[in-house]
Design an enzyme around this catalytic site. Sequence first.
Site, PDB file in Angstrom:
ATOM      1  N   SER A 221     -13.522  41.494 104.151  1.00  0.00           N
ATOM      2  CA  SER A 221     -13.101  40.101 104.240  1.00  0.00           C
ATOM      3  C   SER A 221     -13.504  39.523 105.596  1.00  0.00           C
ATOM      4  O   SER A 221     -13.366  40.173 106.628  1.00  0.00           O
ATOM      5  CB  SER A 221     -11.595  39.967 104.013  1.00  0.00           C
ATOM      6  OG  SER A 221     -10.864  40.826 104.868  1.00  0.00           O
ATOM      7  N   GLY A 223     -12.373  36.383 106.667  1.00  0.00           N
ATOM      8  CA  GLY A 223     -11.500  35.245 106.934  1.00  0.00           C
ATOM      9  C   GLY A 223     -12.009  34.002 106.226  1.00  0.00           C
ATOM     10  O   GLY A 223     -12.387  34.045 105.053  1.00  0.00           O
ATOM     11  N   SER A 224     -12.054  32.904 106.930  1.00  0.00           N
ATOM     12  CA  SER A 224     -12.481  31.635 106.328  1.00  0.00           C
ATOM     13  C   SER A 224     -13.954  31.620 105.945  1.00  0.00           C
ATOM     14  O   SER A 224     -14.401  30.737 105.212  1.00  0.00           O
ATOM     15  CB  SER A 224     -12.195  30.481 107.299  1.00  0.00           C
ATOM     16  OG  SER A 224     -12.934  30.652 108.498  1.00  0.00           O
ATOM     17  N   GLY A 226     -15.412  33.904 104.122  1.00  0.00           N
ATOM     18  CA  GLY A 226     -15.632  34.523 102.826  1.00  0.00           C
ATOM     19  C   GLY A 226     -15.515  36.034 102.864  1.00  0.00           C
ATOM     20  O   GLY A 226     -14.657  36.581 103.558  1.00  0.00           O
ATOM     21  N   GLY A 252      -5.246  39.141 102.715  1.00  0.00           N
ATOM     22  CA  GLY A 252      -5.940  40.387 102.403  1.00  0.00           C
ATOM     23  C   GLY A 252      -5.271  41.141 101.272  1.00  0.00           C
ATOM     24  O   GLY A 252      -5.955  41.745 100.427  1.00  0.00           O
ATOM     25  N   ASP A 253      -3.941  41.090 101.212  1.00  0.00           N
ATOM     26  CA  ASP A 253      -3.205  41.747 100.131  1.00  0.00           C
ATOM     27  C   ASP A 253      -3.550  41.110  98.785  1.00  0.00           C
ATOM     28  O   ASP A 253      -3.664  41.795  97.769  1.00  0.00           O
ATOM     29  CB  ASP A 253      -1.697  41.646 100.363  1.00  0.00           C
ATOM     30  CG  ASP A 253      -1.267  42.223 101.703  1.00  0.00           C
ATOM     31  OD1 ASP A 253      -1.959  43.129 102.197  1.00  0.00           O
ATOM     32  OD2 ASP A 253      -0.255  41.762 102.247  1.00  0.00           O
TER      33      ASP A 253
END
Length: 309
Positions: A221, A223-224, A226, A252-253
């Site tokens: 991941s 974050g913003s 993608g 993330g979960d």
Amino acid sequence: MITTITINPAVDKTIEINNFSVGNVNRVASVRLDAGGKGINVSKVIKNLGGESRAMGILSGTSGKFIKDYLDEINILNDFVFTKGETRTNIKVVDMLNHTNTDINEAGPEASLKDLSDVCDKVFNNINSDDTIILSGSVPSNVDKKIYGNWITKAKEKGAKTILDADGEMLKAGIIAGPYLVKPNIDELGAMFNKKIGGVVETAQIAKSLLKYGIIIVAVSLGSEGAVFVTKESTIYAHGLKVDVKSTVGAGDSMVAALAYSLEKGLSFEDTVKLSVATGAANVMTEGTKASDIKTIIELEKQVVFEYL
């Protein structure tokens, strides 16, 4: 069946304060309490996606009872080991005016060898080759950081799939054990290699290097920005979705939940990517660790743009 394991759960107390000011009296605009801990968050999102899971791990004291009652009320199957002490409370201070999220997390009670053995027995005496086990989140301070790696090995002996979402030494030991899927964020992946990763291409290259341990899917991941998804055959970069951010806690979960759900349902690689990114984005649009709404996820899924690298 998907099994989530949370051995350091928490009651998540989300406090909204407009224009939060350190060192001054702050007036609370709203408060909400949720059953938390990464595995428990995953179970909540799996339910909203229409799937089923069994939440397992360790609970303690009054806070532990609150979590069990919470899960029972929303009909999430659970089978925890109850121990001495008190399950921790994590405070999330959300400032909607300044767009900040401040986490104040307790360490949580220690876990004895018997506690861990009891959890291990509950999990591994009741799984088969069709199951997926999710190992995620922190562990009590006295617990060996190789615990997830050890449990991945046990799961593989039973033929079950494992998904690992951890950081630091737990991530390293877990990767060496060869889970089916691992989902670090870019900072956690960089910390593993003692470097700051520069961009999507380098992220994909480093993620691909983890496949040598027998990992089938690496999802990183960003974050913003993608996420990057890597298998032996393909690498996909999914662009981030522009959404109104209410809380980044549990994003993330949510992605892990969507990945597990996709594996359980046998979705294609592309559909897995779209659902995972959409579910993660939907999460940041919700308050606290409240699970994202399925209608929002479906709408966001249509907007996901991805490319093969």
